[in-house]
Design an enzyme around this catalytic site. Structure first.
Site, PDB file in Angstrom:
ATOM      1  N   HIS A  14       4.823   2.536  -4.987  1.00 52.15           N
ATOM      2  CA  HIS A  14       4.326   1.179  -6.618  1.00 52.15           C
ATOM      3  C   HIS A  14       3.033   2.581  -6.453  1.00 52.15           C
ATOM      4  O   HIS A  14       3.164   2.001  -7.864  1.00 52.15           O
ATOM      5  CB  HIS A  14       3.046  -0.090  -5.623  1.00 52.15           C
ATOM      6  N   GLU A  15       1.693   3.228  -6.562  1.00 46.57           N
ATOM      7  CA  GLU A  15       1.459   3.979  -7.447  1.00 46.57           C
ATOM      8  C   GLU A  15       2.516   5.508  -8.219  1.00 46.57           C
ATOM      9  O   GLU A  15       1.874   5.337  -8.865  1.00 46.57           O
ATOM     10  CB  GLU A  15      -0.003   4.554  -6.305  1.00 46.57           C
ATOM     11  N   HIS A  54       4.022   3.589 -10.921  1.00 50.21           N
ATOM     12  CA  HIS A  54       2.837   3.831 -12.093  1.00 50.21           C
ATOM     13  C   HIS A  54       2.807   5.438 -12.661  1.00 50.21           C
ATOM     14  O   HIS A  54       2.479   5.228 -13.684  1.00 50.21           O
ATOM     15  CB  HIS A  54       1.430   3.807 -11.340  1.00 50.21           C
TER      16      HIS A  54
END
Length: 261
Positions: free
Chosen positions: A70-71, A74
């Site tokens: 997820h990170e 980003h």
């Protein structure tokens, strides 16, 4: 989620030059997961004995990997816009990515925010397709199902429309685009985050009052911790946005006074 990082922890890897730091609080989460799910795994697979706790530890690792994916989404999306990431942090609450924005726009901000949940939902979709095709059984089948479920939940939860979740960036970007003010967008996102907390708390209380078997003491404790964290993040957004708007009004007022003189 994206926000300012705290200190502590240690670097476990570097991805595209960005350090990935694991906070010590993650070990607390992993210990809780092992204690809670170890006995459940042992009941389902009594033949593996104490190794059930090792399977439960794999749950914690799968959660860590899902948050990292997820990170990274980003960070890599931000990098595509020329926004260098300075650090990725994995901790008690999941994870945060810190990056330097240059020439930010509502569209770019929205794309970076949506990249994280999109990565998790893509992993969940691919995992589900593989399960349907390969039909894994036993411990492997359980871990595959956990991977799909964890990524689905991480993706959907982060899309809730309020700061500090990624869905808050959707609110911020929409208001920013319509008003031309990122600070007003941040203020709206903070209030939306508070509304999300109220909605979560009201839902848990309503289910508890109805005697729903889905609401255990553990669910209430986890919901309370999540609500506390979200309320803090939303309040920080509201305070920061108000301070920036007040500062801007002060600057505008000073300019008007100079013009009158």
């Amino acid at each position: 989620m994206t926000r300012r990082l705290s200190g502590g922890g240690f670097t476990i890897a570097r991805v595209a030059g960005t350090p990935v730091r694991l906070q010590y609080s993650w070990f607390l989460v992993s210990a809780v997961i092992v204690v809670l799910f170890g006995p459940q795994v042992q009941r389902i697979f009594p033949e593996i004995g104490p190794l059930a706790y090792l399977v439960a530890a794999a749950y914690a690792v799968l959660l860590l990997v899902s948050v990292l994916a997820h990170e990274l989404a980003h960070a890599l999306t931000a990098r595509a816009f020329g926004w260098p990431s300075t650090e990725i942090e994995l901790n008690l609450w999941g994870g945060h990515t810190q990056f330097v924005t240059r020439g930010a726009t509502p569209g770019k901000s929205l794309a970076v925010a949506l990249a994280g949940p999109a990565a998790n939902l893509l992993i969940a979709a691919v995992g589900w397709a593989l399960i349907e095709a390969l039909e894994p059984v036993g411990v492997l089948g359980m871990l595959a199902s956990v991977t799909v479920l964890v990524n689905f939940l991480v993706g959907v939860f982060n899309l809730l429309p309020g700061h500090p979740l990624d869905g808050g960036r959707i609110v911020e970007s929409a208001v920013w685009r319509s008003t031309g003010s990122q600070d007003r967008g941040m203020l709206a996102s903070g209030w939306a985050g508070r509304a999300v907390v109220v909605a979560i708390a009201a839902t848990v209380l309503a289910l508890a009052a109805s005697g729903s078997p889905r609401v255990s003491i553990l669910v209430v404790v986890v919901a309370t911790m999540v609500c506390f964290f979200l309320w803090q993040g939303a309040g920080e957004s509201v305070r920061l946005a108000r301070a920036r708007l007040a500062h801007r009004r002060g600057l505008d007022g000073g300019r008007e006074g100079s013009q009158e003189r």
